[in-house]
Design an enzyme around this catalytic site. Structure first.
Site, mmCIF file in Angstrom:
data_model
loop_
_atom_site.group_PDB
_atom_site.id
_atom_site.type_symbol
_atom_site.label_atom_id
_atom_site.label_comp_id
_atom_site.label_asym_id
_atom_site.label_seq_id
_atom_site.Cartn_x
_atom_site.Cartn_y
_atom_site.Cartn_z
ATOM 1 N N ILE A 83 0.848 -1.193 0.000
ATOM 2 C CA ILE A 83 0.000 0.000 0.000
ATOM 3 C C ILE A 83 0.882 1.241 0.000
ATOM 4 O O ILE A 83 2.067 1.166 0.335
ATOM 5 C CB ILE A 83 -0.946 0.045 1.232
ATOM 6 C CG1 ILE A 83 -0.139 0.086 2.544
ATOM 7 C CG2 ILE A 83 -1.917 -1.114 1.221
ATOM 8 C CD1 ILE A 83 -0.984 0.382 3.771
ATOM 9 N N GLY A 141 7.718 12.528 -1.172
ATOM 10 C CA GLY A 141 6.416 12.183 -0.592
ATOM 11 C C GLY A 141 6.269 10.735 -0.178
ATOM 12 O O GLY A 141 5.156 10.297 0.143
ATOM 13 N N TYR A 145 7.091 4.550 2.282
ATOM 14 C CA TYR A 145 7.097 3.502 1.248
ATOM 15 C C TYR A 145 8.534 3.174 0.810
ATOM 16 O O TYR A 145 8.901 2.002 0.681
ATOM 17 C CB TYR A 145 6.260 4.006 0.069
ATOM 18 C CG TYR A 145 6.027 3.041 -1.054
ATOM 19 C CD1 TYR A 145 5.018 2.071 -0.972
ATOM 20 C CD2 TYR A 145 6.766 3.109 -2.228
ATOM 21 C CE1 TYR A 145 4.777 1.206 -2.031
ATOM 22 C CE2 TYR A 145 6.530 2.245 -3.290
ATOM 23 C CZ TYR A 145 5.530 1.303 -3.191
ATOM 24 O OH TYR A 145 5.290 0.444 -4.239
HETATM 25 N N1 CAA Z 1 10.450 17.403 -6.138
HETATM 26 C C1 CAA Z 1 10.676 18.599 -5.552
HETATM 27 N N2 CAA Z 1 9.706 19.381 -5.085
HETATM 28 C C2 CAA Z 1 8.451 18.948 -5.218
HETATM 29 C C3 CAA Z 1 8.142 17.713 -5.825
HETATM 30 C C4 CAA Z 1 9.203 16.935 -6.313
HETATM 31 N N3 CAA Z 1 9.002 15.762 -6.915
HETATM 32 N N4 CAA Z 1 6.815 17.556 -5.825
HETATM 33 C C5 CAA Z 1 6.293 18.660 -5.211
HETATM 34 N N5 CAA Z 1 7.282 19.492 -4.868
HETATM 35 C C6 CAA Z 1 7.154 20.780 -4.206
HETATM 36 C C7 CAA Z 1 5.941 21.537 -4.724
HETATM 37 O O1 CAA Z 1 6.277 22.279 -5.870
HETATM 38 C C8 CAA Z 1 5.610 22.419 -3.536
HETATM 39 O O2 CAA Z 1 6.507 23.511 -3.485
HETATM 40 P P1 CAA Z 1 6.065 24.927 -2.839
HETATM 41 O O3 CAA Z 1 5.712 24.624 -1.409
HETATM 42 O O4 CAA Z 1 7.276 25.761 -2.990
HETATM 43 O O5 CAA Z 1 4.879 25.372 -3.663
HETATM 44 C C9 CAA Z 1 5.940 21.531 -2.358
HETATM 45 O O6 CAA Z 1 6.892 20.554 -2.820
HETATM 46 C C10 CAA Z 1 4.705 20.804 -1.859
HETATM 47 O O7 CAA Z 1 5.043 20.109 -0.693
HETATM 48 P P2 CAA Z 1 3.888 19.541 0.225
HETATM 49 O O8 CAA Z 1 4.456 18.886 1.406
HETATM 50 O O9 CAA Z 1 2.865 20.620 0.477
HETATM 51 O O10 CAA Z 1 3.291 18.434 -0.743
HETATM 52 P P3 CAA Z 1 1.771 18.106 -0.983
HETATM 53 O O11 CAA Z 1 1.145 17.836 0.329
HETATM 54 O O12 CAA Z 1 1.166 19.081 -1.895
HETATM 55 O O13 CAA Z 1 1.878 16.732 -1.834
HETATM 56 C C11 CAA Z 1 2.383 14.420 -2.151
HETATM 57 C C12 CAA Z 1 2.772 15.727 -1.439
HETATM 58 C C13 CAA Z 1 0.986 13.978 -1.740
HETATM 59 C C14 CAA Z 1 3.375 13.362 -1.734
HETATM 60 C C15 CAA Z 1 2.434 14.623 -3.672
HETATM 61 O O14 CAA Z 1 3.653 15.251 -4.010
HETATM 62 C C16 CAA Z 1 2.329 13.323 -4.418
HETATM 63 O O15 CAA Z 1 1.291 12.675 -4.470
HETATM 64 N N6 CAA Z 1 3.447 12.884 -5.059
HETATM 65 C C17 CAA Z 1 3.508 11.659 -5.796
HETATM 66 C C18 CAA Z 1 4.187 10.606 -4.974
HETATM 67 C C19 CAA Z 1 4.379 9.360 -5.808
HETATM 68 O O16 CAA Z 1 5.036 9.358 -6.838
HETATM 69 N N7 CAA Z 1 3.820 8.250 -5.362
HETATM 70 C C20 CAA Z 1 3.962 7.033 -6.074
HETATM 71 C C21 CAA Z 1 2.737 6.182 -5.848
HETATM 72 S S1 CAA Z 1 2.745 4.740 -6.893
HETATM 73 C C22 CAA Z 1 3.932 3.764 -6.212
HETATM 74 O O17 CAA Z 1 4.494 4.020 -5.202
HETATM 75 C C23 CAA Z 1 4.214 2.492 -6.970
HETATM 76 C C24 CAA Z 1 5.648 2.297 -7.181
HETATM 77 O O18 CAA Z 1 6.252 1.461 -6.532
HETATM 78 C C25 CAA Z 1 6.329 3.070 -8.251
#
Ligand code: CAA
Length: 239
Positions: A83, A141, A145
């Site tokens: 998960i 994020g 995991y």
């Molecule tokens: N690198 C650097 N900065 C980043 C970033 C990244 N990849 N992504 C977002 N940011 C920045 C944003 O631009 C924002 O900057 P500002 O505050 O200056 O505007 C800031 O970080 C946002 O930080 P928050 O803590 O507020 O983040 P959030 O709460 O909006 O979202 C999150 C966080 C929910 C983790 C979201 O980024 C997200 O869903 N990310 C995807 C995570 C991901 O790839 N998961 C994979 C799931 S599938 C899987 O895991 C299967 C597998 O094995 C591959």
């Protein structure tokens, strides 16, 4: 030779594709999942499904005991159940941390512990653990995991060492972003940027991961142990 295979989380996504691939290879497959009404689900999927929360040691013990009683000794274990509870660490709750470690890491111990004794006695076994590209490269994020899935790689290597002289191989597969419900839950704009960073330019299909798992689970892969097979479309190149 028909083998008895357990696939955790084997009713959807990558796990379902693995269950189908093993069945196609002639194995007797039992999927474990914590969805309601597993027997009916199994009838529609065409292989047995049993209820089990892999985060619960006792449920794993009972599920494996029942599988062994009904179908026979377990030859193949695929620890696929996993998960996500994505959040940056400064926002992550202890519950989000705990839930991921409980299923993605404790689940691997809870299931492997049930089958390893029998495999050692019989001198044969295949354990394949699903890790992730994000364990290898890190992901914004996903401290929970990434930590759990990286620990799975360490677990795999240690158990491979303990098992090598007993005819048991233990390997990991580290999928990249795959066309599943888990990945579909990633916010659309973020997912688009992830897709754009994958050299092959697309998500994996679950079957592409499943074929690798099935190979490692087969008798043909007897000299591969302690390995982590990256199946990530070039997103991260290891080793
Ligand atoms: N690198 C650097 N900065 C980043 C970033 C990244 N990849 N992504 C977002 N940011 C920045 C944003 O631009 C924002 O900057 P500002 O505050 O200056 O505007 C800031 O970080 C946002 O930080 P928050 O803590 O507020 O983040 P959030 O709460 O909006 O979202 C999150 C966080 C929910 C983790 C979201 O980024 C997200 O869903 N990310 C995807 C995570 C991901 O790839 N998961 C994979 C799931 S599938 C899987 O895991 C299967 C597998 O094995 C591959």
């Amino acid at each position: 030779m028909a083998r008895i295979a357990i696939v955790t989380g084997g009713t959807q996504g990558i796990g379902l594709a693995i269950a189908r691939e093993l069945k196609a290879a002639g194995d007797t497959v039992v999927a474990l999942d914590c969805k309601p009404d597993p027997e009916a689900l199994g009838q529609s999927l065409g292989f047995a499904v049993r209820a089990c929360d892999v985060g619960d040691f006792e449920q794993c013990r009972a599920a494996v005991a029942e599988v062994e009683q009904v179908f026979g000794p377990v030859d193949i274990l695929v620890n696929n159940a996993g998960i996500t509870r994505d959040a940056t660490l400064h926002k992550m709750t202890p519950e989000q941390w705990r839930q991921v470690v409980r299923v993605d890491l404790d689940g691997v111990f809870n299931m492997s512990r049930q089958v390893i004794g029998g495999m050692r006695e019989r001198g044969f076994g295949r354990i394949v653990n699903l890790s992730s590209v994000n364990a290898q490269k890190g992901q914004f994020g996903q401290t929970n995991y990434c930590a759990a899935k990286a620990a799975v790689i360490g677990f795999t290597k240690a158990l491979a060492l303990e098992s090598a002289s007993k005819g048991i191989t233990v390997n990991a597969v580290a999928p990249g972003y795959t066309d599943t419900a888990m990945v579909a839950a990633v916010p659309a704009a973020i997912l688009e940027s992830i897709k754009a960073s994958v050299p092959v330019g697309r998500l994996a299909q679950p079957e592409e991961i499943a074929r690798c798992v099935a190979f490692l689970a087969s008798d043909k892969a007897g000299f591969i142990t302690g390995a982590t097979l990256a199946v990530n479309g070039g997103l991260y190149m290891v080793g």
